[in-house]
Design an enzyme around this catalytic site. Structure first.
Site, PDB file in Angstrom:
ATOM      1  N   GLU A  36       2.186   0.235  -4.353  1.00 34.85           N
ATOM      2  CA  GLU A  36       1.031   0.413  -3.458  1.00 34.85           C
ATOM      3  C   GLU A  36      -0.012   1.311  -4.100  1.00 34.85           C
ATOM      4  O   GLU A  36       0.320   2.365  -4.645  1.00 34.85           O
ATOM      5  CB  GLU A  36       1.529   1.026  -2.140  1.00 34.85           C
ATOM      6  CG  GLU A  36       0.788   0.553  -0.941  1.00 34.85           C
ATOM      7  CD  GLU A  36       0.984  -0.941  -0.695  1.00 34.85           C
ATOM      8  OE1 GLU A  36       0.088  -1.722  -1.092  1.00 34.85           O
ATOM      9  OE2 GLU A  36       2.009  -1.322  -0.120  1.00 34.85           O
ATOM     10  N   HIS A  37      -1.266   0.878  -3.999  1.00 32.20           N
ATOM     11  CA  HIS A  37      -2.391   1.605  -4.601  1.00 32.20           C
ATOM     12  C   HIS A  37      -2.228   1.726  -6.115  1.00 32.20           C
ATOM     13  O   HIS A  37      -2.655   2.710  -6.717  1.00 32.20           O
ATOM     14  CB  HIS A  37      -2.572   2.984  -3.952  1.00 32.20           C
ATOM     15  CG  HIS A  37      -3.101   2.877  -2.542  1.00 32.20           C
ATOM     16  ND1 HIS A  37      -4.437   2.737  -2.265  1.00 32.20           N
ATOM     17  CD2 HIS A  37      -2.461   2.853  -1.354  1.00 32.20           C
ATOM     18  CE1 HIS A  37      -4.599   2.641  -0.947  1.00 32.20           C
ATOM     19  NE2 HIS A  37      -3.414   2.707  -0.374  1.00 32.20           N
ATOM     20  N   SER A  70     -15.062 -21.794  13.347  1.00 35.94           N
ATOM     21  CA  SER A  70     -13.857 -20.970  13.452  1.00 35.94           C
ATOM     22  C   SER A  70     -13.261 -21.191  14.824  1.00 35.94           C
ATOM     23  O   SER A  70     -13.869 -20.861  15.847  1.00 35.94           O
ATOM     24  CB  SER A  70     -14.210 -19.494  13.269  1.00 35.94           C
ATOM     25  OG  SER A  70     -13.195 -18.710  13.869  1.00 35.94           O
ATOM     26  N   GLY A 124      -6.762  -7.186  10.534  1.00 34.88           N
ATOM     27  CA  GLY A 124      -6.840  -5.723  10.516  1.00 34.88           C
ATOM     28  C   GLY A 124      -5.475  -5.063  10.540  1.00 34.88           C
ATOM     29  O   GLY A 124      -5.322  -3.947  11.031  1.00 34.88           O
ATOM     30  N   GLY A 126      -3.323  -5.094   7.685  1.00 37.81           N
ATOM     31  CA  GLY A 126      -2.806  -4.869   6.339  1.00 37.81           C
ATOM     32  C   GLY A 126      -1.991  -6.026   5.811  1.00 37.81           C
ATOM     33  O   GLY A 126      -1.195  -5.858   4.889  1.00 37.81           O
ATOM     34  N   LEU A 127      -2.166  -7.224   6.390  1.00 39.53           N
ATOM     35  CA  LEU A 127      -1.429  -8.389   5.886  1.00 39.53           C
ATOM     36  C   LEU A 127      -2.375  -9.380   5.193  1.00 39.53           C
ATOM     37  O   LEU A 127      -2.046 -10.542   4.989  1.00 39.53           O
ATOM     38  CB  LEU A 127      -0.640  -9.065   7.010  1.00 39.53           C
ATOM     39  CG  LEU A 127       0.432  -8.172   7.660  1.00 39.53           C
ATOM     40  CD1 LEU A 127       1.117  -8.902   8.821  1.00 39.53           C
ATOM     41  CD2 LEU A 127       1.485  -7.720   6.657  1.00 39.53           C
ATOM     42  N   SER A 129      -5.445 -10.868   5.874  1.00 39.55           N
ATOM     43  CA  SER A 129      -6.073 -12.060   6.442  1.00 39.55           C
ATOM     44  C   SER A 129      -7.391 -12.352   5.722  1.00 39.55           C
ATOM     45  O   SER A 129      -7.776 -13.524   5.575  1.00 39.55           O
ATOM     46  CB  SER A 129      -6.308 -11.889   7.947  1.00 39.55           C
ATOM     47  OG  SER A 129      -7.126 -10.775   8.179  1.00 39.55           O
ATOM     48  N   ASP A 174      -4.191  -8.868  -3.369  1.00 36.32           N
ATOM     49  CA  ASP A 174      -4.105  -9.713  -2.172  1.00 36.32           C
ATOM     50  C   ASP A 174      -4.511 -11.160  -2.443  1.00 36.32           C
ATOM     51  O   ASP A 174      -3.844 -12.109  -2.026  1.00 36.32           O
ATOM     52  CB  ASP A 174      -4.978  -9.135  -1.052  1.00 36.32           C
ATOM     53  CG  ASP A 174      -4.679  -7.670  -0.800  1.00 36.32           C
ATOM     54  OD1 ASP A 174      -3.603  -7.202  -1.224  1.00 36.32           O
ATOM     55  OD2 ASP A 174      -5.524  -6.991  -0.197  1.00 36.32           O
ATOM     56  N   TYR A 224     -10.044   4.818   1.153  1.00 34.89           N
ATOM     57  CA  TYR A 224      -9.660   3.954   0.020  1.00 34.89           C
ATOM     58  C   TYR A 224     -10.558   4.255  -1.185  1.00 34.89           C
ATOM     59  O   TYR A 224     -10.089   4.473  -2.297  1.00 34.89           O
ATOM     60  CB  TYR A 224      -9.785   2.493   0.453  1.00 34.89           C
ATOM     61  CG  TYR A 224      -9.247   1.479  -0.538  1.00 34.89           C
ATOM     62  CD1 TYR A 224      -7.913   1.094  -0.512  1.00 34.89           C
ATOM     63  CD2 TYR A 224     -10.082   0.884  -1.473  1.00 34.89           C
ATOM     64  CE1 TYR A 224      -7.412   0.146  -1.408  1.00 34.89           C
ATOM     65  CE2 TYR A 224      -9.595  -0.063  -2.373  1.00 34.89           C
ATOM     66  CZ  TYR A 224      -8.271  -0.432  -2.327  1.00 34.89           C
ATOM     67  OH  TYR A 224      -7.785  -1.374  -3.215  1.00 34.89           O
TER      68      TYR A 224
HETATM   69  C1  GLA Z   1      -5.551  -3.200  -0.053  1.00 32.03           C
HETATM   70  C2  GLA Z   1      -6.329  -3.750  -1.240  1.00 32.03           C
HETATM   71  C3  GLA Z   1      -5.392  -4.056  -2.412  1.00 32.03           C
HETATM   72  C4  GLA Z   1      -4.513  -2.848  -2.736  1.00 32.03           C
HETATM   73  C5  GLA Z   1      -3.853  -2.288  -1.477  1.00 32.03           C
HETATM   74  C6  GLA Z   1      -3.106  -1.003  -1.719  1.00 32.03           C
HETATM   75  O1  GLA Z   1      -4.689  -4.175   0.437  1.00 32.03           O
HETATM   76  O2  GLA Z   1      -7.010  -4.930  -0.868  1.00 32.03           O
HETATM   77  O3  GLA Z   1      -6.133  -4.480  -3.523  1.00 32.03           O
HETATM   78  O4  GLA Z   1      -5.259  -1.864  -3.402  1.00 32.03           O
HETATM   79  O5  GLA Z   1      -4.812  -2.052  -0.452  1.00 32.03           O
HETATM   80  O6  GLA Z   1      -1.999  -1.233  -2.529  1.00 32.03           O
END
Ligand code: GLA
Length: 391
Positions: A36-37, A70, A124, A126-127, A129, A174, A224
């Site tokens: 992550e990150h 949509s 919204g 974190g998956l 979309s 993503d 971020y």
């Molecule tokens: C979001 C960003 C990704 C990544 C994550 C953290 O999902 O879109 O590119 O940086 O945060 O891992």
């Protein structure tokens, strides 16, 4: 397939048949298992695509208009491919416009199209979309226009759409997993070289369980960007301090951090420590998974969460609660926040026989503490973007 039929029905009610190429396509959301990150630090990530996706049907037109419906917003918008400008009111349409814009910048000539789409990737949360919408749009436009675009190229153009048009400074993870995911596999991405390796991720005894905290902090974007800044600051410091090329935190070892890092402000030091140790955790995870050692993998997930919570400081009370509740349950090997943080989801590795009880216990425990009923999804690793049919 039901969804596709449903979409074509709406499509036919709305748009005249132009007699030209048409087809149906989908692209999934993702959950990041570990790493992550690290993507914007040229590091390693290990996401998997999930069994939730956006489905789009479309047909070419004879002019330069894109007409997009949509289903979920029950809203139809149209714009010309010759004049792509940011829409302040309908944010969702910018993901499509951004993709069209990047395709044109690459020199592809696009023809207008009628499009309709719907999805079940929670927004919204974190998956990803947004990445799913970008990738399904790119996949649809490329297929209808008969453009041959390599999968990695497509992921990169979708990332540029998000960076340049939508204005979100995300990394590559993503869009990459949404395009390149594979059923029963996680995907290890080397975010520097853009090379990848499919890692078999199927075990009859374990399930990936995703818990949605249902909270979203407004802070995500600014925090971020600030983390990215701090990482750049640390990388710059090491580039000057070490006698070799350092382009990103990927190039710094934990020994070097310990030796010289105390010269950095404490916050920046901790950010760097997260990134460096997290990269190591991804590499160790891959070795463990190749040995079918899910216990070690679970432990690394737990360490990842602690590092995100204490060093990177992107967790929040609700995510910590979900992880703590999970770790108190039988049959839980690992639990951590996933995605950018400040809300969204946790990802958990749970023994199959304990999943039902896990879901009940987390739901009631979390609701009791926060008053919020979480959403919980069990997902196997799914395929990335695909064509469902084309005529
Ligand atoms: C979001 C960003 C990704 C990544 C994550 C953290 O999902 O879109 O590119 O940086 O945060 O891992």
């Amino acid at each position: 397939m039901e969804i596709v039929k449903h979409l074509w029905q709406f499509f036919q009610e709305r748009f005249k048949d132009t007699g030209r190429e048409k087809g149906a396509f989908s692209a999934p959301g993702r959950v990041n298992l570990i790493g992550e990150h690290t993507d914007y630090n040229d590091g390693f990530v290990l996401p998997m695509a999930i069994e939730k996706e956006i489905t789009m049907v479309g047909q070419l037109r004879d002019d330069q208009l894109l007409k997009v419906y949509s289903l979920d917003y029950d809203s139809e918008l149209k714009f010309s491919l010759d004049n792509l400008t940011f829409d302040q009111e309908n944010i969702w349409v910018n993901y499509l416009k951004g993709v069209a814009d990047e395709l044109e910048k690459m020199g592809y000539h696009l023809t207008g199209a009628n499009l309709a789409f719907t999805g079940n990737v929670p927004q919204g949360s974190g998956l990803s979309s947004s990445a799913a919408l970008e990738v399904v749009t790119a996949f649809t436009l490329a297929n209808l226009n008969n453009l041959e675009i390599e999968p990695v190229e497509m992921a990169l153009l979708c990332q540029r759409a998000e960076n340049n048009f939508v204005g979100v400074n995300c990394g590559i993870m993503d869009q990459y997993i949404s395009r390149l995911g594979r059923k029963d596999h996680a995907l290890m991405i080397d975010c520097r070289t853009k090379e990848y390796e499919l890692i078999p991720f199927k075990n009859k005894d374990f399930r990936v369980v995703i818990c949605n905290s249902k909270v979203e902090r407004g802070l995500v974007d600014s925090e971020y960007n600030q983390r990215r800044e701090e990482c750049n600051q640390a990388a710059k410091f090491f580039a000057e301090r070490l006698d070799r090329r350092v382009e990103a935190l990927r190039d710094v070892t934990i020994e070097e951090l310990e030796e010289f890092g105390t010269e950095l402000p404490d916050t920046v030091y901790r950010r760097a420590r997260h990134v460096i140790t997290e990269n190591n955790r991804v590499l160790t995870s891959i070795a463990a998974l190749k040995n079918n050692d899910f216990a070690t993998f679970g432990r690394l997930m737990i360490e990842s969460h602690k590092s995100l919570r204490d060093d990177y400081e992107v967790s929040c009370r609700e995510l910590d609660l979900l992880v703590d509740l999970a770790l108190n349950q039988e049959g839980v090997l690992g639990a951590r926040m996933t995605g950018a943080g400040f809300g969204g989801c946790t990802v958990n590795l749970v023994r199959k026989n304990n999943v039902d009880h896990f879901m009940d216990a987390i739901s009631s425990g979390y609701e009791q503490e926060t008053g919020i009923r979480p959403e919980i999804y069990v997902s196997s690793p799914a395929d990335g973007a695909k064509m469902l049919n084309k005529e």
